[in-house]
Design a protein around this motif. Structure first.
Motif, short mmCIF file in Angstrom:
data_model
loop_
_atom_site.label_atom_id
_atom_site.label_comp_id
_atom_site.label_asym_id
_atom_site.label_seq_id
_atom_site.Cartn_x
_atom_site.Cartn_y
_atom_site.Cartn_z
N TYR A 76 17.22 13.70 57.57
CA TYR A 76 18.93 14.34 57.34
C TYR A 76 19.65 13.43 56.79
CZ TYR A 76 16.50 17.92 59.86
OH TYR A 76 16.49 19.10 60.70
N SER A 77 19.73 13.24 55.64
CA SER A 77 20.73 12.40 54.96
C SER A 77 22.33 13.01 54.88
CB SER A 77 20.04 11.77 53.23
OG SER A 77 19.88 12.71 52.65
N ALA A 78 23.29 12.65 54.22
CA ALA A 78 24.48 13.03 53.67
C ALA A 78 24.15 13.53 52.57
CB ALA A 78 25.38 11.56 52.99
N VAL A 137 20.58 23.96 65.09
CA VAL A 137 20.09 24.53 66.57
C VAL A 137 18.81 25.01 66.67
CG1 VAL A 137 19.90 27.20 66.29
CG2 VAL A 137 21.72 25.75 64.93
N ALA A 138 17.83 23.70 65.92
CA ALA A 138 16.44 24.38 66.33
C ALA A 138 16.47 23.00 67.60
CB ALA A 138 15.34 23.69 65.17
N GLY A 139 17.20 21.62 67.92
CA GLY A 139 17.02 21.10 68.69
C GLY A 139 16.55 19.60 68.22
N ASP A 140 16.41 19.24 66.97
CA ASP A 140 16.25 18.06 66.25
C ASP A 140 17.31 17.73 66.24
OD1 ASP A 140 15.12 16.20 64.89
OD2 ASP A 140 14.75 17.51 63.03
N GLU A 141 17.27 15.89 66.89
CA GLU A 141 17.82 14.98 67.30
C GLU A 141 18.58 14.40 66.37
OE1 GLU A 141 16.74 12.53 70.74
OE2 GLU A 141 17.05 13.75 71.68
N ARG A 142 17.12 14.44 65.06
CA ARG A 142 17.86 13.86 64.05
C ARG A 142 18.88 14.43 63.11
NH1 ARG A 142 11.81 13.03 63.93
NH2 ARG A 142 12.32 14.84 62.99
N ALA A 143 19.02 15.86 63.31
CA ALA A 143 19.69 17.06 63.07
C ALA A 143 20.82 16.78 63.33
CB ALA A 143 19.27 17.86 62.95
N LEU A 144 21.24 15.71 65.12
CA LEU A 144 22.31 16.01 65.03
C LEU A 144 23.08 14.93 65.39
CD1 LEU A 144 24.30 15.93 68.26
CD2 LEU A 144 22.69 14.70 69.33
N GLU A 145 22.13 13.68 64.66
CA GLU A 145 22.89 12.30 64.71
C GLU A 145 23.38 12.43 63.11
OE1 GLU A 145 20.50 8.64 63.11
OE2 GLU A 145 20.18 9.24 64.30
N GLY A 146 22.73 13.28 62.09
CA GLY A 146 22.93 14.20 60.57
C GLY A 146 23.97 14.99 60.89
N ALA A 147 24.57 15.59 61.69
CA ALA A 147 25.67 16.91 61.47
C ALA A 147 26.54 15.45 62.72
CB ALA A 147 25.77 17.39 62.74
N PRO A 168 29.85 22.93 60.38
CA PRO A 168 31.09 22.64 60.72
C PRO A 168 32.64 22.95 61.32
CG PRO A 168 31.32 22.84 58.27
CD PRO A 168 29.77 23.37 59.19
N ALA A 169 32.72 24.60 60.96
CA ALA A 169 34.21 25.39 61.59
C ALA A 169 33.90 25.11 63.09
CB ALA A 169 34.02 26.78 60.68
N TRP A 170 32.89 25.57 63.65
CA TRP A 170 32.81 25.77 64.72
C TRP A 170 32.45 24.55 65.74
CZ3 TRP A 170 27.94 24.09 67.93
CH2 TRP A 170 27.16 25.04 68.95
N LEU A 171 32.45 23.19 65.15
CA LEU A 171 32.64 22.10 66.07
C LEU A 171 34.23 21.73 65.91
CD1 LEU A 171 30.02 20.13 63.86
CD2 LEU A 171 29.98 20.77 66.31
N VAL A 172 34.74 22.56 64.99
CA VAL A 172 36.28 22.27 64.94
C VAL A 172 36.79 23.35 66.38
CG1 VAL A 172 38.38 22.73 63.59
CG2 VAL A 172 36.39 21.42 62.75
N SER A 206 27.27 11.73 62.34
CA SER A 206 27.08 11.52 60.61
C SER A 206 28.74 12.19 59.33
CB SER A 206 25.93 10.89 59.99
OG SER A 206 26.51 9.87 58.81
N ARG A 207 28.21 13.47 59.34
CA ARG A 207 28.86 14.32 58.45
C ARG A 207 30.28 14.76 58.93
NH1 ARG A 207 25.80 18.69 55.18
NH2 ARG A 207 24.66 16.20 54.24
N TRP A 208 30.04 14.88 60.72
CA TRP A 208 31.28 15.67 60.74
C TRP A 208 31.65 15.00 61.75
CZ3 TRP A 208 27.54 19.46 60.41
CH2 TRP A 208 26.99 20.14 58.31
N SER A 209 32.00 14.63 62.26
CA SER A 209 32.71 13.44 63.11
C SER A 209 33.84 12.92 62.53
CB SER A 209 32.21 12.13 63.79
OG SER A 209 31.47 11.43 63.08
N PRO A 210 33.94 12.15 61.51
CA PRO A 210 35.29 11.62 61.46
C PRO A 210 36.16 13.38 61.01
CG PRO A 210 33.74 11.13 59.98
CD PRO A 210 32.62 12.21 60.81
N LEU A 211 35.99 14.09 60.57
CA LEU A 211 36.29 15.11 61.09
C LEU A 211 37.17 15.92 61.71
CD1 LEU A 211 38.37 18.01 58.56
CD2 LEU A 211 35.80 18.98 59.75
N VAL A 212 35.58 15.69 63.06
CA VAL A 212 36.48 15.73 64.08
C VAL A 212 38.19 14.37 64.90
CG1 VAL A 212 35.80 16.06 66.66
CG2 VAL A 212 34.77 17.40 64.76
#
Length: 190
Positions: A5-7, A19-29, A77-81, A31-37
């Protein structure tokens, strides 16, 4: 097959991995949406440490509750917000609770009306006794907060403790002291 997963990873692939529980996807999410939160939290709370705490709690909560995410109802991202907004509300409520406890403690130890100087000294001794009953770390935190009038961040810096630990010490200590002082003041005086 391992997905990287990258930008540039499309949102649906990142969401599916999350959703599948891939920790790399968590890292990607993250990286992508923590600045918004973080930005939403900082604007609402006006405190860097609280905004950082909300950001962390949001992603931990999302990760632990990822099985409840429904792509047909919202984008990730809406769910995270949404989770962030609930966490921000909880933080505001915790602040309000802490302010109420602090105000109640101050009110319970403030000399009212025409009380004598002896009562003031007795109250000060009672408070000092209550502080001495606290754990050593909590004693240091309370003394710095009330006698040196330091902010939570200043106390954390001075003692080398995490900000959340300082806040927890203050909250728990005020509650314990208030409860014990209420019992003491409720007892009939000779």
């Amino acid at each position: 097959m391992t997905v990287m997963y990258s930008a540039s990873t499309d949102e649906s692939t990142l969401t599916a991995g999350f959703v599948a529980g891939d920790e790399r996807a968590l890292e990607g999410a993250y990286s992508r949406w923590s600045p918004l939160v973080y930005t939403i939290a900082l604007r609402s709370l006006a405190d860097v440490a609280d905004a950082e705490d909300v950001t962390q709690k949001t992603f931990v909560s999302a990760w632990q509750g990822r099985h409840t995410f429904r792509a047909d109802r919202a984008r990730l991202p809406a769910w995270l917000v949404g989770i962030a907004k609930n966490t921000i509300a909880d933080t505001h409520e915790a602040r309000a609770r802490r302010r109420r406890l602090e105000a109640e403690l101050v009110a319970s130890i403030t000399v009212q009306g025409e009380e004598t100087h002896e009562v003031d000294i007795a109250d000060r001794i009672a408070i000092a006794d209550e502080i001495s009953l606290l754990e050593p770390d909590a004693q240091r935190v309370i003394r710095l907060a009330f006698f040196d009038d330091l902010t939570h961040s200043e106390i954390a810096d001075r003692l080398g403790l995490p900000l959340g630990t300082v806040k927890s010490h203050i909250r728990r200590s005020l509650h314990r002291m208030r409860t014990r002082l209420e019992v003491t003041h409720a007892a009939p005086r000779p």
